[in-house]
Enzyme design. Structure first.
Site: not given
Ligand code: G6P
Length: 609
Positions: A27, A79, A105-106, A482, A604
């Protein structure tokens, strides 16, 4: 996008919290910290850098005979949003009187106003973070009742937060509250937990409560109470997590990403099973009356958005219904033309992406029914969407998504097939044929995974490229997006994806010696067109990696390399192309020796805007 954990129990909180933070590091990982209630009050260690830096510091304290230890503690992996990564900006934060410690977190949107107010009253801030205001404000309000204090603080905050709070007068008590950021409460036989995500507590318990917005959790070693912000008690039911710890361990693989790539045949089988037989997904799908809708809008972020782009081609082809795909971050502000006759599909692995949540709320405010495709049970999107179907990917730890993306694609295909049948665009026999083909995909994915060695070898020759372009036409273009995203996020090689026909309108000027073009080719009727794009770039010095099930090319010249994919109908080919693309990106990054599971600057779960 940070990870928080808290523990109160009969074990030493330090190893419990550090172990939990390891599971949350996906995270955010630019700094980490821990606070425990020690013999003389709060003991706090926080460090810039990966969690391992914090661990080293804790070990050296141990060697100096000053070990951190206690039965109550909170931890954080960060982060950075407000304030650079530094020791001082790391969490936990305390108020100036060191009476209250907080992990957050937030994002606190009104932190400047709160800070100014408190500064006018003589409070001195030490960090540049928005989070410090929470601890300072809590101390300002505190007059002996920490639960009331947390409620008061929550009433004053604007923005998003999941909070873990310790108070100097309460050596056995942990308080938590959340709004718009995830928080689970774990109940074990040796103590109780708060955490941003289930893997952090799974080693200790599979019994978790999902906290809703503005619910307060009050944890002692042996009991957990829940309140609303009027301090009325709430009854909540613990849910049993069915996946095991193995999902959160690397299992002998060098990286989670490779492990998760290899898990895909099983993930696809499980996801298909839940949607085509009598699983929960099937029941939800059967309840959606597609005939009511004249438009589908798909909205998501990152790879989930790319899954939506693939789905647009599939829905339009099979259902002959108009489909728009929008980045959630754009959709939420664009005043989209949608109404009760638009089905808005949200795709999200985490179910917590801030922009996707906002897009969902925007759709609802315009009376458009929402259908979510989500991986994380209990997440905000899963709870709030009108309909929700789940990808059976299990926990995905690597920041770059692989198995969750593949599972999203499968559900989108099944959705398109079911809708096409309901709309009368395909007959029952055709529907059955398509479903059978979907069922054959996991084995075809395995076939590609069995040939991993040749992709690995080829990728090892590609680490020197400055730029790698991806091209394709039609659905091959959608999956090229992708492929390009995967490569750039983990290998740091510049990359763009273009529709083959667009190449000549600008991008080709960037093609020179030492450029690689990855061309996707799964359409027989477009084969000659993509091959002529390939020839055009080769004549300008590029090399071409061809991926697809089109006729095999002559590799003798050394200008082409072909990863041949199993035969499959064009609309389902992205499920196979993506496996080759993931492996290619993974091995390019691995050969560069990069930190694949935690690429720089990324996280993530993007729970901030
Ligand atoms: C971040 C992750 C991606 C993901 C995106 C959307 O950028 O690194 O892998 O596709 O968020 O996240 P979600 O949880 O909404 O699919």
């Amino acid at each position: 996008m940070c990870g928080i954990i808290g523990y109160v129990g009969d074990k030493d909180a330090v190893p419990v919290i550090i172990d939990g933070l390891k599971k949350l590091e996906y995270r955010g990982y630019d700094s980490a910290g821990i606070a425990v209630y020690g013999k003389n009050g709060f003991d706090i260690v926080k460090q810039k850098g990966r969690l391992v830096v914090l661990e080293e510091r804790l070990s050296s304290l141990m060697r100096e005979n000053k070990p951190l230890s206690g039965h109550l503690g909170i931890g954080h992996t960060r982060w950075a949003t407000h304030g650079e990564p530094s020791d001082i900006n790391s969490h936990p934060h305390t108020g100036s009187k060191n009476r209250i410690a907080v992990v957050h977190n937030g994002i606190i949107e009104n932190y400047k106003q709160i800070k100014e107010r408190l500064e006018n009253r003589g409070v001195t801030f030490v960090s540049q973070t928005d989070s410090e205001v929470i601890a300072q404000l809590a101390e300002h309000y505190y007059s002996g009742d920490i639960i009331d204090t947390v409620i008061k603080v929550s009433n004053a905050l604007e923005g998003s937060y999941a909070l873990g709070v310790m108070c100097i007068d309460e050596p056995d008590l942990l308080v938590a509250i959340k709004k718009d950021n995830p928080l689970i409460i774990g109940k074990s036989n040796h103590g109780n937990f708060i955490a941003s995500d289930v893997p952090a507590v799974l080693k200790h318990t599979n019994q978790v409560y999902y906290l809703n917005d503005r619910e307060v959790a009050v944890l002692h070693e042996k009991d957990i109470q829940f309140f609303n912000t009027d301090r009325e008690p709430l009854q909540k039911k613990a849910e049993t997590i069915t996946w095991s710890m193995d999902s959160a361990e690397k299992d002998g693989y060098p990286h989670f990403m490779l492990k998760e790539i290899m898990e895909q045949p099983k993930v696809l089988r499980d996801t298909i099973q839940s949607a085509v037989t009598d699983g929960e997904n099937r029941k939800v799908l059967d309840n959606i009356d597609i005939i009511r809708f004249d438009k589908i809008m798909i909205t998501a972020c990152g790879s989930a958005y790319n899954a939506g782009v693939v789905a647009k081609y599939v829905f339009e082809k099979l259902c002959r219904i108009s489909v728009e795909v929008e980045l959630a971050s754009e959709f939420r502000y664009k005043d989209a033309v949608i109404n009760e006759k638009t089905l808005v599909i949200l795709v999200s692995q985490s179910g917590e992406t801030a922009d996707t949540i906002a897009a969902m709320r925007e759709a609802k405010s315009k009376s458009a029914p929402t259908l979510a495709i989500v991986n994380v049970v209990g997440s905000a999107i899963a709870k709030e969407a009108d309909y929700c179907i789940f990808t059976a990917a299990g926990p995905e730890i690597a920041v770059a998504t692989t198995k969750a993306f593949s599972a999203q694609l499968i559900l989108l295909y099944i959705l398109a097939i079911r809708f096409a049948r309901r709309l009368g665009k395909i007959q029952p026999e055709e529907e059955q044929k398509q479903i059978e083909e979907i069922k054959s995909l996991p084995d075809k994915v395995s076939e590609i995974l069995d040939r991993i060695g040749s992709i690995q070898m080829y990728a090892s020759t590609c680490i020197g490229y400055k730029s790698i372009f991806f091209i394709g036409r039609n659905i091959d273009y959608a999956i090229a997006l992708e492929g390009s995203l995967k490569l750039k996020e983990i290998s740091y090689i510049h990359s763009e994806a273009y529709a083959g026909g667009e190449l000549k309108h600008g991008t080709i000027s960037l093609v020179e010696e030492n450029t690689l073009v990855v061309a996707l080719s799964n359409y027989y009727y477009l084969y000659n067109k993509i091959m002529s794009n390939a020839e055009q770039v080769i004549s300008r010095g590029a090399k071409v990696l061809l991926i697809g099930n089109c006729p095999k090319v002559d590799q003798e010249s050394g200008k082409f390399y072909h990863i041949v994919l199993p035969q499959v109908s064009e609309i389902f080919s992205p499920s196979l192309s993506v496996i080759a693309l993931q492996l290619f990106s993974y091995y390019v990054a691995a050969n560069k020796g990069l930190d694949i599971d935690k690429p720089r600057n990324l996280a993530k779960s993007v729970t901030v805007e």
